[in-house]
Design an enzyme around this catalytic site. Structure first.
Site, PDB file in Angstrom:
ATOM      1  N   HIS A 109       0.827  -1.210   0.000  1.00 54.73           N
ATOM      2  CA  HIS A 109       0.000   0.000   0.000  1.00 54.73           C
ATOM      3  C   HIS A 109       0.862   1.260   0.000  1.00 54.73           C
ATOM      4  CE1 HIS A 109      -3.941  -1.998   1.578  1.00 54.73           C
ATOM      5  NE2 HIS A 109      -3.955  -1.869   0.268  1.00 54.73           N
ATOM      6  N   ASP A 122      -0.999  -2.864  14.724  1.00 55.76           N
ATOM      7  CA  ASP A 122      -1.813  -1.973  13.884  1.00 55.76           C
ATOM      8  C   ASP A 122      -3.011  -1.397  14.645  1.00 55.76           C
ATOM      9  OD1 ASP A 122      -3.479  -0.855  11.957  1.00 55.76           O
ATOM     10  OD2 ASP A 122      -3.755  -2.714  10.825  1.00 55.76           O
ATOM     11  N   HIS A 168      -8.527  -3.956   8.386  1.00 55.21           N
ATOM     12  CA  HIS A 168      -7.788  -3.821   9.648  1.00 55.21           C
ATOM     13  C   HIS A 168      -8.521  -4.498  10.801  1.00 55.21           C
ATOM     14  CE1 HIS A 168      -4.882  -0.917   8.046  1.00 55.21           C
ATOM     15  NE2 HIS A 168      -5.896  -0.443   7.335  1.00 55.21           N
TER      16      HIS A 168
END
Lengths: 566, 566
Positions: free
Chosen positions: A86, A206, A379
């Site tokens: 990404h 994350d 996510h």
């Protein structure tokens, strides 16, 4: 402030092994991800991502991290590790490689996407790219990397376990836990668990969805909605999706196959990424399912799916042009179904809304995440983050990737699992931790920053230039030019007045006359004096005009009074 | 295009009664609400709202409808009816009254809020304001208004039934159906039902939430969440909310009372609106619950609630300054709880996020609608819209107030209740319908538009000025000044170069030298010629510099080549 002296003291004090961990970007913001692991003689960089410009960054194309810290240690840098493909993880790599030639490590798709960037920057030849093999460990000086496949909204993403002299760090990468992804590998929970059993010093995890309770849905969970929508569509279906979202693309291909629709991939990045993903075997599509732009005319509408970019309302995207009825090959007609299969990224809502409304105006039916479940996040949500903590049992949790609010919420999840504050290392860009046998301590922060990229210029647009742009954007420009003969003390020419972005001059002749009067009066008063300080006189004119315009219009244009003395 | 001739033809053709309905703003956009009912000799305006500027409207303070259609019919205008006191319904009234002195009708709070605006514009004395009494009908020429109380996120809002020679129109106002509001009246469903039984020609209904399935929650449904949050707050509580959201304010006061906290209303508009609402009896608060800014120091933290503005991250708001630790009286300390009790309006997310992150940085706990149910909408969702349709049984449905996507979805609700396409009048700004005994027909559209307000300037900033601002915002300005002696054909002075918002000059001396060369070369070539077309030469310089800068930097600054011929 230069942290070096302080650092050296500590080196002398403690002779045993240590590893410093610091953050160049991505902590306290979305995007710009880049972090550093450093020992006395080796340094490894993890990711080098971009950030898309904020509203106030007028004219800026993208933002990259300030790599000064790396520049000053170029000889120590042993590797750049990329976790996935990404933009917010690889977008700044070309800018880094322009300055520092360091070996880059990534998975096949990540490197394939990077190669496209390096080509554009004419850097491919000189770049040293190495494939990551999750089954083989990577040794870089004192650092031993074992990569762990993770599921995300792009395939071929990894986290890693980094074994060092002071202990093992786990980096989650951008991940979610999805036992049934439509493409790519399942997050390897067992590996994470193994390291948990062996003992983990710190987990870097994350935080993007740390505010979301529960579990992120599986990519498959939206398949049914997508399939029903497409089945009931009377005519063509146009799906807008991120070109790197291989799992979503695979899902659309599968649905198309079931319903006897052919698929046209449209838009430059879409065609490129689909090509790469198919070459590498991440995207499966039988050739007979492909269609060409030419077939748009020949094939019946109900046999067509067009997959394109522009799900964020990007002005230059195919979808935006289609919505403005300004696209050569694709004209919307009633019966068309347009699906925006992505979330509305904050800051893009208005652009996306405009595209949606324009599509309705042209007679299309439009479906987007606000009205149907056609998108899931890539996510991990709170329960998944807790699960990873539970499996890895780290001594320290360091929330990464997120605004401060996300990092704070993530740290609280650690507390909810019984971790104490000393174990929760809340860090933002520039923070630096030293890990040694005793554990972690905060060192003085390092200098970090954001560099603006504007066209070919990197870093030449700073805050002064931006402030000027903001000033010009708000109220435009007013320029007054006079020429005077310095010897004869006469006005030779002017005042000539030019305004841009300030007022519609045709309707403001009175104001312009008044401005001319103000200038002439100051000039003539000045010329009457024995000596003239022209700079001072320019300032006077600026002040007088500023005052006049504000009184009249409550506007503050940038005023440029130019006195040419001949 | 001027629709008049066409209109006159039709007047001659049909002699029986007719009512024209047209839309100046608010259909196909959020905000700017204003519509017109017109007969052969009377005209009534309903609402005159503003819209907040879009991103591309650089430097614009607000947007108002183009009232040209009214200007041309000033003698016919009998009244301006205001449905409620929100900016998108009354914000443009002062601009309208500056040009046209027409009687304004509104409920007590609506007029009270309007008076504040008129004061600022020094229009209060000359304005003719009339109170609406829901129990008494208002007759304006052939128009008979009966006002119907509706629940909304402000109190004292109304819809109306408008009886005309051709039938009855129902206007919903901005409404939701909430049997248990915390302030203001309950939407009078019985009145709507009565008119439904008598027969309704057309229903004009609020489409803002037409995409939301189900029912909008009652204002009371968030009370519990708010109460728990505030009860568990160890220290001060700061609630950011729209200053006109009287029901929310009443709710907060009630919770504060229960928990023995005093309330400080902070921020100019908050203090004003609370004052007005209390005077008019819409907001109940015992004096002993009030506190002063001075008491912030003396009262214990757990006895304090500060209610302020800035829930949208507005840069100048109290909350934004508090979040930057730049507020004189209110400094955030750990233990403070900040509640943003509103939704994130599209376009404001980034500003709001910044405020939230800044508050976390200062140690506050922050709660907002993404993480807790502390806000409900003031607009009806799909089931409520269907309910109103069911009660009023209109011959025609005209969705109002919304982007095209909302209007389309609202029309579909009508279809789901069995209405046929001919009954669903999908209209956007400028559309005009004629209603007569036969029913509704579309007339030629009228000219409508948006007028930009920038400081004191109304309408003087048009697209040319905006384009210049966009150009300057993107790449800044480059100015080159030379003076030549037209007679002796000599360069007297320059080139002098000035750049603003383009590049950081200190770092671009080579580029500036090159630019100088380019200019000198063109000038000298020109001076060698027998005659000079200086305008043409300026254009040449502009072209040459544009080409050079783009090649070098891929930027397109606005280039102003100035040649002074003496």
């Amino acid at each position: 402030m230069n942290p070096e002296p302080h650092l050296h003291q500590q080196l002398n004090q403690e002779q045993e092994a240590w590893v410093d961990l610091m953050f160049l970007g991505g902590l306290g913001e979305i995007g710009l991800n880049s972090m550093v692991f450093e020992t006395s003689d080796h340094l490894v960089v993890v990711d080098a991502g971009i950030m898309f410009p904020e509203d106030y960054m007028l004219g800026i194309d993208m933002v990259i991290p300030d790599f000064s810290y790396l520049r000053e240690r170029r000889d120590k840098i042993a590797a750049l590790i990329l976790t996935h493909g990404h933009e917010d993880h690889i977008g700044a790599v070309p800018f880094l490689l322009k300055e520092l030639n360091l070996p880059v490590y990534g998975t096949p798709l990540t490197l394939a996407l990077l190669r496209e960037k390096l080509k554009e920057h004419h850097l491919l030849e000189q770049s040293e790219l190495h494939l990551i093999d999750p089954r083989r460990q990577l040794v870089v000086g004192p650092f031993v990397f074992n990569f762990i496949p993770v599921t995300h909204s792009i395939v071929d993403g990894v986290g890693f376990a980094l074994t060092t002299p002071v202990g093992t760090f786990i980096h989650s990468g951008d991940f979610k836990i999805d036992a049934t992804p439509t493409a790519g590998e399942v997050t390897d929970l067992n590996s994470f668990a193994d390291y948990g059993n062996k003992g983990v010093l710190a987990l870097l995890s994350d935080s993007t969805n740390a505010e979301r309770p529960g579990y992120t849905l599986s990519e498959r969970d939206i398949g049914c909605t997508l399939e029903n929508l497409i089945r009931e569509a009377p005519g063509r279906v146009i799906v807008a999706v991120f070109s790197s979202h291989i799992p979503r693309l695979q899902q659309i291909i599968a649905i198309a196959a079931k319903q006897g629709r052919k698929v046209l991939f449209h838009g430059r990045s879409m065609v490129t990424n689909v090509g790469l993903a198919r070459q590498l075997g991440f995207l499966q599509m039988p050739p007979e399912q492909e269609m060409t732009t030419a077939q748009l005319k020949s094939l019946p509408d109900h046999e067509i799916i067009i997959v394109t970019t522009g799900s964020q309302g990007e002005a230059m995207s195919a979808l935006a042009r289609i919505a403005l009825d300004a696209h050569k090959q694709i004209r919307i007609r009633s019966g068309d179904l347009v699906i925006l299969s992505s979330k509305f990224i904050p800051g893009n809502e208005k652009a996306i809304s405009t595209v949606i409304n324009n599509l309705y105006r042209l007679g299309a039916e439009v479906v987007y995440h606000e009205v149907a479940d056609i998108h899931v996040s890539g996510h991990a949500s709170q329960e998944e983050l807790k699960l990873l903590l539970q499996l890895t049992k780290p001594r320290y949790l360091i929330p990464i990737h997120g605004e401060l609010r996300h990092l704070v919420k993530h740290a609280r999840l650690g507390r909810s699992l019984g971790m104490i504050d000393a174990q929760l290392l809340l860090a933002t860009n520039g923070d630096r931790f030293r890990f040694d046998v005793q554990g972690a301590q905060r060192l003085t922060r390092i200098e970090v920053g954001r560099i603006f990229v504007d066209g070919k210029g990197v870093g030449d647009v700073g805050n002064i230039v931006l402030r000027d742009r903001q000033h010009l954007a708000a109220d435009g420009l007013f320029l007054a030019l006079v020429a005077v003969d310095a010897t004869s003390k006469r006005l030779i020419s002017g005042p000539d007045l030019i305004s841009k972005g300030f007022v519609f001059e045709a309707e403001q002749s009175d104001m312009l006359d008044a401005a001319r009067e103000i200038i002439l009066e100051i000039i003539s008063r000045a010329l009457a004096e024995p000596t003239q300080d022209w700079l001072e006189i320019q300032i006077q004119i600026g002040k007088a005009l500023r005052k006049y315009f504000f009184k009249l219009l409550e506007r503050r244009p940038m005023i440029l009074p130019l006195i040419l003395t001949l």
